[in-house]
Design a protein around this motif. Sequence first.
Motif, short mmCIF file in Angstrom:
data_model
loop_
_atom_site.label_atom_id
_atom_site.label_comp_id
_atom_site.label_asym_id
_atom_site.label_seq_id
_atom_site.Cartn_x
_atom_site.Cartn_y
_atom_site.Cartn_z
N SER A 183 -12.00 -5.69 6.40
CA SER A 183 -11.05 -5.30 7.02
C SER A 183 -11.37 -3.59 7.97
O SER A 183 -12.19 -3.09 7.43
CB SER A 183 -10.07 -4.95 6.54
OG SER A 183 -9.40 -5.85 5.85
N MET A 214 -12.03 5.12 11.31
CA MET A 214 -13.49 4.67 10.26
C MET A 214 -14.80 5.35 10.68
O MET A 214 -15.08 4.68 11.84
CB MET A 214 -13.45 3.37 10.02
CG MET A 214 -14.36 2.34 9.00
SD MET A 214 -14.04 0.52 8.39
CE MET A 214 -14.94 0.38 6.97
N LYS A 240 -10.65 0.16 9.85
CA LYS A 240 -9.85 1.02 9.85
C LYS A 240 -9.42 2.20 10.24
O LYS A 240 -10.79 2.05 10.85
CB LYS A 240 -9.54 1.39 7.82
CG LYS A 240 -8.98 -0.02 7.07
CD LYS A 240 -8.65 1.49 5.31
CE LYS A 240 -8.39 0.12 4.83
NZ LYS A 240 -8.71 0.76 3.14
N ASP A 285 0.57 -1.28 0.03
CA ASP A 285 -0.14 0.18 0.05
C ASP A 285 0.68 1.43 0.15
O ASP A 285 0.41 2.08 -0.92
CB ASP A 285 -0.75 -0.15 0.72
CG ASP A 285 -2.21 -1.18 0.86
OD1 ASP A 285 -2.09 -1.03 0.28
OD2 ASP A 285 -2.98 -1.38 2.59
#
Length: 984
Positions: free
Chosen positions: A215, A220, A217, A154
């Motif tokens: 997932s 969020m 994060k 990433d």
Amino acid sequence: MRRMLLLLLLIMPFSYVWGDTLTPGDRVFLQLPGEEAFDDPYTINDQGQLRLPEVGLVNVAGLTVIDAEQRVRQKLASIYRNLDEFKLTIMEQLIRIKVLGYVEKPGTVSLKPGSNVQMALSAAGGARPGAQLDKFKLLRNSNTKIFNYKAYLDSGDQTLLPSLKGGDTIFIPASSLLGNIEMNFDDMSIHERGDADEAQGITIFGELRNPGTFSFKPNMTVVDALMRANGVTRYADVTKIRVITDGMSYRFNLSTYLETGDTSNLPPIKPGTTIFAPIEAPEKTSTDDTQGVTIFGELHKPGTFSFKPNMNVVDALMRAEGVTRYADVTKIRVITDNVPSQFDLKVYLDTGKTDNMPEVKPGTTIFVPIEVKDINTTSRTIYVMGEAKAAGPYETSPGTSFIDVLANAGGPTRFADTTNIKILSNTKAPIAINLVEYAQNPAKYTLPTMSPGDVIFIPEKVDLNEKSWLKVTNDRAIKIMGAVYKPGRYEWHDSMTFMDLLAHSGGPKQQANLSNIRIIKESTAENKGHEVQFFDLQAFTKQGSPTNLLPNLNASDTVIVDELPHDPTDNKAGWIRQAAKDSIYIFGEVGAPGRYAFNQDLGFLDILSAADGPNSEADIQEILISHRNGKTSRLTRFDLARYFETGNEKVLPKVSAGDVIYVPKTESVADTKAVKVIGAVNTPGRYKWNNQMSFLDLLAMAGGPKQEANISNIRIIKESRVGKENVIYFDLESFINEGGNFAGLPRLEAGDTIVIDELPHDPSDNKASWIRQSSDDSIYVFGQVGVPGRYAFNRELGFLDILSAADGPNGEADLRQIRISHRDGNKTKVTQLNLSLYFETGDESLIPKVVPGDVIYVPRRQGDWLDKPAERVVRLMGAVNKPGRYSFNTQMNILDLLAEAGGPTDNAYIDRIMIVNTSCCGDKSQTFSLRDYVNDPSGSPLPLLRPGDTVYVPDQDDSVTEQFRQGIRDALGIITLIVLGAAL
């Protein structure tokens, strides 16, 4: 080859940048002139050894180049004598890394010093689809280090990757979503339904485009999580989104958030959060039934799934991608250790409490039933009955108003009586609500509060189309009669006005006398007789009077609207009712001369149009008008043609009631100054012609072509020419539809004649006029149609147009065998059409294209008995009036069958009717006596008859008695012959 390597070694400047010692994977060159076995370089294996010819394995790992050279020299000395020029040189130093786990080519790879994890992974063929990228392991000696390879991909930050050394092992784990059984990896499924496990991810299911576990994060929000699932579907209730975090249940209104942008009410999001969007998401993995969890019913992907520790019912439902929109989430059944229990998912999503959540173990069975309609009697239910679009029970919450419930029920239907809605309660008296008054002034109308258990009843309004006047009593009705479109008796309310009643009755007709409407008031206690009022609606509408000047109507009143004469010229019986001071006179060459009502608001053109205008013989240039004021007269001559040429309103004379208008007849015009128009025009005749006029001017003077005129083939006969050149053809239809230059209009001269043919009044009327229709513009229809014949046709029409012009196929037509013969003048092609298939499918591609000249033939149907299968009919044979195959069902019996066949014949032997019953196990026969049944119905039951059976009614000649009689006759005949022979 050896010389080249020696040369390279001599000229290459070596600098030992790789290290001081040898390691597994290094490539070394052994210089030994004269020995071909040492021409190629050697690689140190994973055990740190060199495999040399004649010597075998030599351990060199961990030694310096000088030490390694000395050890190899010692080993070679026992075999080779001349080692003066022997030398060991490092050609390439590599490190050996093991790459294991979920990769394409697990094993040991050789890398250059300084290579990273990505290079090692690439040398092993790359990770397989389904690898857990965030949990890579590096094993060095006895130590293990876990690192996030996904974070490196990433960000590109190489500091996130550990450095590699020779002998390291990289282990690539598989994702927990793959389950225990090896399956083809569906990367789209992981992409759409989530990429995280239930404990560390966020579970999102319900009415979302891609529900699943995703997932987590940092930072969020609920909106971020919903967008991770590609947003909600159009079926989602965005006002009741439920969020469960740390055992706490939150309700989130996405609609309010989108309207206000207020983030203070956003629920917190943490790993393990569950988000549910009401009404409706990871990869299904089948496993052993005894060790897995079996889930079936109203789910997106029912099946048997792997069991995981600490798994609950919601986790199990998500393994099946959530429930469908048809599931009854309040009655989910869970069977664990053969002990059944019931789970209410709706209560859990509302409260977040896990007290009543059943335990899930290996072998658990979960069933999600389909939601069925049952009697809803919860403590929060309000019932809507009657004329509502979606009547039924509705769950409410505190503060729900009457309008809220009515709107959720879809509102009243068009049959509802919204003025008399009732609210029924067990604790209060019934309440009536006038929704019409509330809609007119909501601020002044107070609606009652709603309580659980209340019933909203919306009655049906009275059907005024029914003739029974008892539907509306006289104290609630008003009557309107006369020249209105829907006279009758109507329900009346005090909020209505005279204009409301007139509009409700369809309004006045064109011939209604609006200046003298009568209103009959019923008798009252003070006035024993009735009262008659008069109202001038015409003056009211012209003067713009205020509404309070409208007559005051009440229930039981009667409104009468008189009717004027149907024709202004109909004054034979009614002219005396029209005053002379209000009349004007018109004579001469007009369509309807006579005496007409006239007032000061009308003018010359009004009276001329009321008399149907001048006819074809009128001389509109010499119109005479006699102005009379009762004592003297004044004469005016008027040229109406000048007005038509200039459009100047000032040339029109002013006329008033009492005047006389005379339209004289035109004098005969010589052919040298006239053009003749004959055929399908409104006013055919001879018209004055000058060179400033055009073809369209003359056509307009003749009133234009009629609707049935054939304007595509106008003929112009020129008097000044002879032979074939004296006829010119002009297509006015193409000129109008497609446009054209006015210079292309035919040029006319005095003496010319214009002929406009008329199309047949009926498309099938071709017996006397067919010869006038060109074959190039015709199409032919034969066979089983309503009106077969020869029809005018152009390329803008299609097959269905010509079939409908011929009144369509009749009852004898075989729609499956229609044939079209396409003729282009040189050859013919035949197309077959199954029109029945077109009616069943609506496929326009089945319809063939037809053009003028084609021939359509619709054959007669040969018989449709094949359309009825044998298992749906009964065959009737023998001595009946109409034997054949008859449709039969279980409600019929043998008497119905015989009656449909016209009954037995006079010679039928009804004492022994035979019936053959057809069944799966073989045919069976039985007999039935109709005579015995007629004499004693109770003693002779009717036989069972089913579709597929056969009934045979024998003739009298087949009876036993008749056969015995015939035998006696034959015997007597033989005896007679014997006696006669003996006598002779």
